[in-house]
Enzyme design. Structure first.
Site, short mmCIF file in Angstrom:
data_model
loop_
_atom_site.label_atom_id
_atom_site.label_comp_id
_atom_site.label_asym_id
_atom_site.label_seq_id
_atom_site.Cartn_x
_atom_site.Cartn_y
_atom_site.Cartn_z
N HIS A 81 17.51 -45.21 40.32
CA HIS A 81 16.48 -46.21 41.35
C HIS A 81 15.37 -46.09 41.92
O HIS A 81 14.25 -46.96 42.99
CB HIS A 81 16.67 -48.17 41.18
CG HIS A 81 17.64 -48.07 40.16
ND1 HIS A 81 18.65 -49.16 40.21
CD2 HIS A 81 17.72 -48.14 39.13
CE1 HIS A 81 19.59 -49.31 39.32
NE2 HIS A 81 18.29 -48.57 37.78
N ILE A 88 11.06 -47.35 45.46
CA ILE A 88 12.58 -48.28 45.34
C ILE A 88 12.53 -48.67 44.32
O ILE A 88 10.90 -50.14 44.46
CB ILE A 88 13.52 -48.80 46.51
CG1 ILE A 88 13.53 -47.48 47.84
CG2 ILE A 88 13.82 -49.92 45.93
CD1 ILE A 88 13.49 -48.48 48.75
N CYS A 89 12.78 -49.10 43.17
CA CYS A 89 13.08 -50.20 42.10
C CYS A 89 13.74 -50.93 42.87
O CYS A 89 15.02 -51.00 42.27
CB CYS A 89 13.14 -49.32 41.08
SG CYS A 89 13.22 -50.41 39.71
N LEU A 90 13.72 -52.26 42.93
CA LEU A 90 14.78 -53.30 43.59
C LEU A 90 14.42 -54.70 43.64
O LEU A 90 13.24 -55.00 44.60
CB LEU A 90 15.64 -53.23 45.36
CG LEU A 90 16.61 -53.43 45.62
CD1 LEU A 90 17.90 -53.56 44.73
CD2 LEU A 90 16.99 -53.73 46.99
#
Lengths: 150, 288
Positions: A81, A88-90
Site C-alpha cells: 500500500h 500511502i494508500c490508507l
C-alpha cells in the site's frame, strides 16, 4: 482559525516528545510549523525490523478539520500500500479522516499497517500509478481502498 | 484654517491606519505622530499609536499613549483595554503583582462601561483579555511564592548549620511546605526558567477537535460535545459524522451545553493557567 491550528500542533508536538520518546522522533521542518517529519523504526519481528522511515506531514490552516497530507520521504518501505513515490494508500488519511485523529495516531496506524505485512512487496500497479500520480497531491488521488487493512 | 488642519490630521491618521493594516507599525507610528503634532486633542490618534507600540512590544509607550487617550476621553472603552494590557505586560518583570492587578482593574472597568453604554461588541474581547491577564497573574504569583519559600529555607538553613537535630526539623518543615502548597515543588525550577511544567486539564472539558477548552460547547446527536465553530467546519469539510465515533449524525442538532460552559468557567477561575494552555509554554513569552 490559524491560531487554533497552531495551538493544537504545539500540543501534539509536546505530546509526541513526552509520550512517544524513543518511538517517534519529531523534526519540525519550517518555522511556521506547517511541515513536520516524523521518523520511526520498523517494528521488531516484522519484515521491516530496524529499518528507519520518515513520514512527512503537511498541515493546512484548517488542520485538524482538514486532513494533513502524509507521505513517506527518503526511501519508502516496500509495502503493497506504499508507492515508490512515498504515497500511502490508507483510508484514514483521506475519506475516513476525522479531526479526532492526531499525528501520533496516524503514525502508529501506519506502523501497524507495516507490521502486519508478511512479505515486502510493492503495489501491483506501482510503476504505472507513480506516473499518473505525478504532480498530484496524494489527497487529490482517487484512491480505491481494496481491503480492510487499507 | 482650523478646519483645514483638522482635516489634515485626520488624513495622517487614515494613512497611519493603512500602514497599520499592512503591519508596518513604524510607518504607522510616524503618521499618527504627525497627526498628533497638528492636533493633540484627539484620543483616537493616541490610542492608535498605542496599538502600534503594543504590536512592537514597546509596552511603556503603549501605556503612556493609552493613558493620554483616557485623559482626553474617560469613556473610551478601547483605551482602558489597551492601557490595562500594557500594565499587565509591564507587571511581568516586577517583584509583585501590583501592576498586573491594576491592569485587571482597568479591564474590569472597561467591561463595566460596556454594560453601561450597552456596547456588546467589545465584551468578548475584554473577557479574553481578562482571562489572559488572570493567567499571567497566576504565573507571577507562583513565581513570587516559590522565590519567597526558597529564600526562607536558605535563611533558616544558614542559622541551623551543624545541628543534626535541627536539620531533621528543617526537613520536616520543608515537607510541610510542599504539602500545604503543591505548586511549590513543581515551580521551584519553573520559576527560574519561566517555563511551565506539564499540567493536565480534565479530558471532559476539552474539545477533541481543537484540543482546548471550549468557548461555545455544543452537544451533537451522538451525545459528544465540541467547540461550535470547529464542529460546524468539520461537518462542512468531512461530512455529517461524529469525529470520535464516526457515526452519522444530523448536523442540524446542535444544543448549547450550558452546564459544561459553567464548568469551564468554574475551572478557569481556579486554574487561570489553563486558558490557551500549551504544555511547556514560556510565560514571559505569553502576551496579551
Amino acid at each position: 482559525m490559524q491560531a487554533r491550528c497552531l495551538g493544537r500542533l504545539k500540543k501534539e508536538a509536546e505530546d509526541i516528545r513526552n509520550n512517544f520518546d524513543g518511538v517517534l522522533e519529531l523534526d519540525i521542518k519550517d518555522e511556521s510549523q506547517m511541515c513536520w517529519h516524523v521518523r520511526f523504526r520498523g517494528a521488531e519481528g516484522s519484515v521491516y525490523n530496524g529499518e528507519v522511515f520518515t513520514l512527512q506531514f503537511k498541515f493546512s490552516e484548517d488542520y485538524p478539520i482538514e486532513s494533513p497530507e502524509v507521505i513517506f520521504v527518503g526511501i519508502p518501505p516496500e509495502h503493497e500500500h506504499v508507492y515508490s513515490n512515498g504515497y500511502i494508500c490508507l483510508s484514514t488519511l483521506y475519506s475516513d479522516w476525522t479531526p479526532a485523529l492526531k499525528v501520533s495516531a496516524v503514525t502508529m496506524s501506519i506502523l501497524s499497517m507495516l507490521s502486519s505485512a508478511v512479505v515486502k512487496q510493492k503495489p501491483a500497479n506501482d510503476a504505472q500509478a507513480v506516473v499518473w500520480m505525478k504532480n498530484k497531491s496524494p489527497k487529490k488521488v482517487n484512491w480505491m481502498f481494496e481491503d480492510d487493512k487499507c | 484654517m482650523a478646519q483645514e488642519t483638522k482635516e489634515l490630521s485626520i488624513q495622517f491618521k487614515d494613512q497611519g491606519n493603512l500602514w497599520y493594516s499592512q503591519k508596518d507599525y513604524q510607518k504607522a507610528i510616524e503618521l499618527y505622530s504627525r497627526a498628533i503634532m497638528i492636533n493633540d486633542n484627539n484620543p483616537t490618534f493616541y490610542l492608535n499609536r498605542a496599538k502600534c507600540f503594543k504590536m512592537l512590544k514597546t509596552f511603556d509607550k503603549q501605556y503612556q499613549d493609552s493613558l493620554k487617550a483616557i485623559e482626553l476621553d474617560d469613556s473610551y472603552i478601547k483605551a482602558y483595554i489597551v492601557n490595562g494590557e500594557a500594565l499587565v505586560e509591564l507587571g511581568k518583570n516586577d517583584k509583585n503583582t501590583a501592576k498586573i492587578e491594576k491592569g485587571i482593574l482597568r479591564m474590569k472597568k472597561a467591561l463595566n462601561m460596556c454594560f453601561k453604554q450597552n456596547q456588546k461588541n467589545f465584551e468578548k474581547e475584554i473577557q479574553t483579555s481578562l482571562k489572559k491577564a488572570e493567567k499571567i497573574k497566576w504565573y507571577k504569583q507562583t513565581e513570587i511564592d516559590s522565590h519567597d519559600k526558597e529564600r526562607l529555607m536558605y535563611q533558616i538553613r544558614g542559622k541551623m548549620d551543624n545541628h543534626q537535630d535541627d536539620q531533621d526539623i528543617l526537613g520536616r518543615f520543608e515537607k510541610y511546605l510542599n504539602q500545604t502548597d503543591p505548586r511549590y515543588e513543581e515551580t521551584k525550577n519553573q520559576a527560574r526558567e519561566h517555563r511551565s511544567t506539564h499540567k493536565e486539564i480534565p479530558d471532559f472539558l476539552i474539545c477533541r477537535i481543537t484540543d482546548d477548552l471550549m468557548e461555545q460547547p455544543v452537544v451533537i446527536q451522538s451525545g459528544f460535545t465540541y467547540e461550535k465553530s470547529a464542529i460546524l467546519k468539520h461537518f462542512q469539510i468531512n461530512g455529517n459524522i461524529d469525529p470520535i465515533t464516526r457515526q452519522s449524525v444530523d448536523p442540524n442538532i446542535l444544543i448549547p451545553n450550558h452546564y459544561l460552559k459553567q464548568a469551564t468557567e468554574y475551572y478557569l477561575e481556579r486554574n487561570p493557567w489553563a486558558f490557551q494552555y500549551i504544555p511547556g509554554e514560556l510565560y514571559l513569552q505569553y502576551h496579551m
